[in-house]
Design a protein around this motif. Sequence first.
Motif, short mmCIF file in Angstrom:
data_model
loop_
_atom_site.label_atom_id
_atom_site.label_comp_id
_atom_site.label_asym_id
_atom_site.label_seq_id
_atom_site.Cartn_x
_atom_site.Cartn_y
_atom_site.Cartn_z
N GLY A 56 0.81 -1.22 0.00
CA GLY A 56 0.00 0.00 0.00
C GLY A 56 0.85 1.26 0.00
N LEU A 57 0.36 2.27 -0.69
CA LEU A 57 1.06 3.55 -0.79
C LEU A 57 0.49 4.53 0.23
CD1 LEU A 57 1.06 3.81 -4.68
CD2 LEU A 57 2.98 3.14 -3.21
N GLN A 58 1.38 5.32 0.85
CA GLN A 58 0.98 6.31 1.84
C GLN A 58 1.19 7.71 1.28
OE1 GLN A 58 0.25 5.34 5.15
NE2 GLN A 58 0.89 3.23 5.11
N THR A 59 0.23 8.58 1.51
CA THR A 59 0.37 9.98 1.12
C THR A 59 -0.50 10.82 2.04
OG1 THR A 59 0.46 11.50 -0.76
CG2 THR A 59 -1.44 10.01 -0.67
N ARG A 60 -0.59 12.10 1.76
CA ARG A 60 -1.41 13.01 2.56
C ARG A 60 -2.17 13.97 1.66
NH1 ARG A 60 2.10 15.38 7.69
NH2 ARG A 60 2.07 13.48 8.94
N ILE A 61 -3.29 14.46 2.19
CA ILE A 61 -4.05 15.54 1.56
C ILE A 61 -3.89 16.78 2.43
CG2 ILE A 61 -6.32 16.39 0.87
CD1 ILE A 61 -7.27 13.50 0.68
N TYR A 62 -3.39 17.85 1.84
CA TYR A 62 -3.40 19.18 2.47
C TYR A 62 -4.42 20.02 1.71
CZ TYR A 62 0.92 17.96 4.95
OH TYR A 62 1.85 17.37 5.77
N PHE A 63 -4.70 21.21 2.18
CA PHE A 63 -5.75 22.04 1.61
C PHE A 63 -5.19 23.38 1.14
CE2 PHE A 63 -7.48 19.12 4.71
CZ PHE A 63 -8.54 18.56 4.03
N GLU A 64 -5.57 23.78 -0.08
CA GLU A 64 -5.01 25.00 -0.65
C GLU A 64 -5.44 26.26 0.09
OE1 GLU A 64 -5.96 25.89 -4.70
OE2 GLU A 64 -8.12 25.89 -4.37
N ASP A 65 -6.55 26.20 0.85
CA ASP A 65 -7.02 27.38 1.56
C ASP A 65 -6.54 27.40 3.02
OD1 ASP A 65 -8.61 25.20 2.17
OD2 ASP A 65 -10.49 26.33 2.17
N GLU A 66 -5.49 26.63 3.32
CA GLU A 66 -4.88 26.63 4.65
C GLU A 66 -3.44 27.13 4.54
OE1 GLU A 66 -6.20 26.04 7.58
OE2 GLU A 66 -8.15 25.29 6.90
N GLU A 67 -2.87 27.50 5.65
CA GLU A 67 -1.47 27.95 5.69
C GLU A 67 -0.58 26.70 5.79
OE1 GLU A 67 1.81 29.31 5.33
OE2 GLU A 67 0.24 30.84 5.18
N ASN A 68 0.06 26.34 4.68
CA ASN A 68 0.85 25.12 4.62
C ASN A 68 2.36 25.38 4.68
OD1 ASN A 68 -1.43 23.34 4.22
ND2 ASN A 68 -1.58 24.18 2.16
N GLY A 69 2.77 26.65 4.65
CA GLY A 69 4.17 26.99 4.50
C GLY A 69 5.08 26.48 5.59
N ALA A 70 4.59 26.36 6.81
CA ALA A 70 5.44 25.94 7.93
C ALA A 70 5.33 24.45 8.24
CB ALA A 70 5.09 26.76 9.18
N ASP A 71 4.57 23.72 7.46
CA ASP A 71 4.40 22.29 7.75
C ASP A 71 5.73 21.56 7.62
OD1 ASP A 71 2.28 19.94 7.99
OD2 ASP A 71 3.77 19.34 6.50
N PRO A 72 6.15 20.82 8.67
CA PRO A 72 7.47 20.17 8.62
C PRO A 72 7.62 19.12 7.53
CG PRO A 72 6.32 19.68 10.70
CD PRO A 72 5.48 20.65 9.95
N LEU A 73 6.56 18.39 7.22
CA LEU A 73 6.68 17.38 6.17
C LEU A 73 6.81 18.05 4.80
CD1 LEU A 73 5.04 14.00 5.79
CD2 LEU A 73 4.87 15.58 3.87
N LEU A 74 5.96 19.02 4.51
CA LEU A 74 6.03 19.70 3.22
C LEU A 74 7.37 20.40 3.05
CD1 LEU A 74 2.43 21.19 2.92
CD2 LEU A 74 3.34 19.11 1.87
N ALA A 75 7.94 20.91 4.14
CA ALA A 75 9.23 21.62 4.06
C ALA A 75 10.37 20.69 3.67
CB ALA A 75 9.53 22.28 5.41
N ARG A 76 10.20 19.38 3.87
CA ARG A 76 11.27 18.42 3.56
C ARG A 76 11.27 17.99 2.10
NH1 ARG A 76 12.10 13.74 7.66
NH2 ARG A 76 13.99 13.71 6.42
N ILE A 77 10.28 18.37 1.34
CA ILE A 77 10.23 17.96 -0.08
C ILE A 77 11.16 18.88 -0.87
CG2 ILE A 77 8.75 17.66 -2.10
CD1 ILE A 77 6.42 17.14 -0.12
N GLU A 78 12.26 18.32 -1.35
CA GLU A 78 13.28 19.12 -2.03
C GLU A 78 12.81 19.66 -3.37
OE1 GLU A 78 16.97 17.00 -2.25
OE2 GLU A 78 17.03 16.64 -0.09
N GLN A 79 12.09 18.85 -4.12
CA GLN A 79 11.60 19.29 -5.43
C GLN A 79 10.30 20.06 -5.20
OE1 GLN A 79 11.37 15.38 -7.13
NE2 GLN A 79 13.37 15.58 -8.12
#
Length: 199
Positions: free
Chosen positions: A142-165
Amino acid sequence: MTQKLDYLVETPSQTAGPYVHIGLMPTYAGNPGTYAQEVGVSPIADGAKGELIEIVGQVFDGTGWAMRDALIESWQPDAAGIFPGQAGADPAVSGHCRFAADADSGEFTLRTVKPGAVRARGGKMQAPHISLWIVARGINIGLQTRIYFEDEENGADPLLARIEQRPRVDTLIAKKVGEGKYRFDIRLQGEGETVFLDL
């Protein structure tokens, strides 16, 4: 004496779909009555606090074909960012749902409450998100992923910050398409491939 088994042929490698529906969603698979109520029918019960939302989408394979046998599980906190079992959690939010893509269109629908931000280790806050586990034909693990929301403040999320590309971050963001309605498509490979997590 040990029996020789050289006449047996190797069976196909294990794959999650379409067999996974038989065990996890038997009524959906055409075997009603296995359970009085299937597990994870909804992540919320009547009276759940917070904004009710609906997320629709499809799972696409590498050719761009919508996978009509995809099965997805979701986990999330309540509207205050508290997971079930933690102090103060909303008792009407189980946080877990199991749902399948429509057999004709391949489209899935998740109806839930919008999750709140979650306190992470070290006091950092994770942006509101829903975790997903995806299985279907050809997916052996099984594949794991997440859903975030475009109308939320996502800039400081630690997981999103680790995505280099950085352009790939967008593959984890659900697009708002109406009041309380979001679109989130999952692409298994190729252009726009969704970021998957090694958990």
